[in-house]
Design a protein around this motif. Structure first.
Motif, short mmCIF file in Angstrom:
data_model
loop_
_atom_site.label_atom_id
_atom_site.label_comp_id
_atom_site.label_asym_id
_atom_site.label_seq_id
_atom_site.Cartn_x
_atom_site.Cartn_y
_atom_site.Cartn_z
N GLY A 82 -0.08 7.51 -26.66
CA GLY A 82 -1.30 8.19 -27.05
C GLY A 82 -1.13 8.83 -28.41
N ASN A 110 -10.16 -7.18 -20.24
CA ASN A 110 -9.87 -6.01 -19.43
C ASN A 110 -10.45 -6.20 -18.04
N GLU A 149 -13.38 -3.87 -16.65
CA GLU A 149 -14.72 -3.89 -17.21
C GLU A 149 -15.73 -4.22 -16.10
N GLN A 205 -2.85 -0.46 -14.04
CA GLN A 205 -4.13 -1.17 -14.12
C GLN A 205 -4.72 -1.40 -12.74
N GLU A 217 -16.54 3.86 -20.06
CA GLU A 217 -15.39 3.66 -20.94
C GLU A 217 -14.57 4.94 -21.06
N LYS A 218 -15.25 6.07 -21.11
CA LYS A 218 -14.54 7.35 -21.19
C LYS A 218 -13.75 7.61 -19.91
N ILE A 274 -12.52 5.29 -17.83
CA ILE A 274 -11.38 4.36 -17.79
C ILE A 274 -10.28 4.83 -18.75
N LYS A 275 -10.67 5.29 -19.92
CA LYS A 275 -9.69 5.76 -20.88
C LYS A 275 -8.92 6.96 -20.34
N LYS A 276 -9.61 7.84 -19.66
CA LYS A 276 -8.96 9.02 -19.09
C LYS A 276 -7.97 8.63 -18.00
N LYS A 326 -6.49 5.69 -17.68
CA LYS A 326 -5.37 4.96 -18.27
C LYS A 326 -4.31 5.92 -18.81
N LYS A 327 -4.76 6.98 -19.42
CA LYS A 327 -3.83 7.97 -19.96
C LYS A 327 -3.01 8.62 -18.85
N GLN A 384 -14.14 9.56 -35.32
CA GLN A 384 -14.17 8.53 -34.28
C GLN A 384 -15.07 7.40 -34.76
#
Length: 469
Positions: free
Chosen positions: A25, A78, A81, A117, A139-140, A142-144, A146-147, A409
């Motif tokens: 990150g 991905n 998705e 995943q 998307e937000k 999924i990003k959270k 993933k982190k 961004q």
């Protein structure tokens, strides 16, 4: 040609003993590659053995045992998705009941060997509100996740930008809150290039020193002025420079600058610190041997052996002490020879000390028409430096600036400045030195209290009026 290609390929691959930067990150950490050595990064123990032989910039997956495995690029897209998305989020209530999986269920999935995943896909399938969210909100989400659940680490080659971002993000106090864009300004305003002779005084853990050495590429000379008993080069070592880079690095203690300027520098002067270290080493060696000898007994043969061992240990300690003193004297003489000509090509100062006496003293070693640059976290000390330079002369084109940076961004239909940004990157004072003869001439011309050009113009007007009369 083939040898050059092979050498380039070796430099691009990770080897044992190399210094690398781990990235996950926005978090960075500098480590050295050692086989079978545990490294803690983001509250996780990992082994870096799997990174040896791979290319810099590769991304690895961390398994349950902390071992690294090269992450393969997937061309299928991905898997998280989804095609369904809501129009807005006004009817979604965050009551904590939208997720069917409990924490125990997630832990059991991890114990079964599911990767990050797959766990994220399970969370999406068991969420009652995911498909009602907008595409951006999905998307937000999924990003959270993933982190939190994906253990991906990227191994990077150290550079000025990466190490500056690492120190500013993790330990800004160690580098005097020097931001990476301000460091770039220092290198640019200081005209750092290969083949030059640069004087560096910094208390930024060696970050500025390493940046100067990287910019010079192993050609030229770098003279590090240091306070105290020895220089601090932790960040410089993290660059992992080859051996010929270190041949261009010299060091000179700040306490001997006045003696150097007055011509009374004594290179044969004994170092009290070295003498005390040697005495401590002799005492510790003799104490260890005497304690060992007392346990063996009190016979005459054993006591003779102990005395012989003590004499040998003292002789070894004394030899090591003399070698260190001679090496330190040799380095001091080399640095003094470079400073003696007073023809340095630039001066860079970035420290927690007050910069005014440092600048006025070290500027005497810089040749005329050469740049100097001073960094300070606060503005007031640099204002004092600016005033002193204007009063005594010796510098032109003096400027006091500060840098400002803000991240953006950049995403489709969502490009905007980031909400959080750095409050300040410090202040930079820069200028160009001039010769003493120029300063004396200018002072003589300005003895009347006005600029020379103004006085010449006044004289021309006076002579014109007299001729017309």
């Amino acid at each position: 040609m083939a040898d050059a290609v092979v050498e380039t390929d070796v430099e691009c691959r990770i080897s044992e003993g190399d210094y690398v930067v781990l990235k996950r990150g926005d978090v960075y950490k500098s480590v050295q590659i050692d086989k079978k050595k545990k490294v803690i990064f983001e509250k996780q123990w990992i082994f870096l053995d799997g990174a040896v032989g791979e290319l810099y910039g590769s991304t690895f997956e961390v398994d349950a045992g902390g071992k690294l495995g090269l992450r393969k690029a997937s061309n299928t897209g991905n898997s998280t998705e989804t095609k369904e998305a809501g129009l807005d989020n006004r009817h979604i209530v965050d009551d904590g009941k939208s997720q069917k999986l409990t924490r125990d269920d997630i832990e059991s999935l991890k114990e079964q060997g599911l990767k990050g995943q797959e766990i994220i896909q399970q969370l999406i399938d068991n969420s009652t509100t995911f498909r009602d969210k907008t595409e951006f909100a999905q998307e937000k989400y999924i990003k959270k996740k993933k982190k939190k659940y994906e253990s991906h680490i990227t191994v990077l080659k150290p550079s000025t930008r990466i190490l500056a971002m690492m120190y500013h993000g993790r330990e800004p106090g160690k580098v005097c809150h020097l931001r990476y864009d301000t460091l770039a300004q220092l290198l640019t305003l200081g005209n750092i290039h290969a083949g030059s002779k640069i004087i560096v005084f910094e208390t930024c853990a060696g970050l500025v020193l390493g940046s100067v050495m990287e910019r010079m590429g192993g050609y030229g000379s770098v003279i590090q002025m240091y306070p105290g008993r020895g220089p601090v080069r932790a960040a410089m070592e993290s660059f992992g420079f080859p051996s010929h880079f270190h041949d261009t690095l010299h060091e000179f203690p700040l306490c001997k600058v006045n003696a150097m300027l007055s011509g009374t520098l004594n290179l044969d002067e004994k170092d009290p610190d070295g003498q005390s270290d040697g005495r401590l080493g002799e005492q510790s060696a003799s104490s260890r041997l005497s304690s060992g000898g007392s346990k063996e007994g009190s016979s005459e043969s054993q006591s003779m052996e102990v005395c012989t061992q003590q004499a040998r240990a003292k002789e070894v300690v004394q030899t090591e002490k003399l070698v260190k003193i001679e090496e330190k004297r040799r380095r001091l003489a080399a640095a003094a020879a470079l400073l003696e000509g007073r023809n340095a090509d630039g001066l860079v100062i970035a420290s927690r000390f007050h910069p005014c006496p440092l600048l006025l003293g070290l500027l005497k070693f810089v040749a005329p028409s050469r740049p100097f640059v001073v960094y300070c976290q606060y503005r007031e000390p640099l204002i004092e430096c600016y005033t002193k330079l204007r009063e005594q002369g010796g510098a032109i084109n003096i400027r006091l600036t500060d840098t400002w940076v803000r991240h953006y961004q950049v995403l489709p239909n969502r490009t905007h400045p980031m909400l959080l940004m750095s409050g300040g990157g410090g202040y930079v004072l820069s200028g160009i030195t001039v010769s003493a003869e120029t300063v004396t001439l200018g002072a003589r011309q300005n003895a009347a209290g006005e600029p020379a050009a103004k006085r010449i113009k006044r004289d021309e007007i006076t002579s014109t009026s007299n001729s017309s009369a």
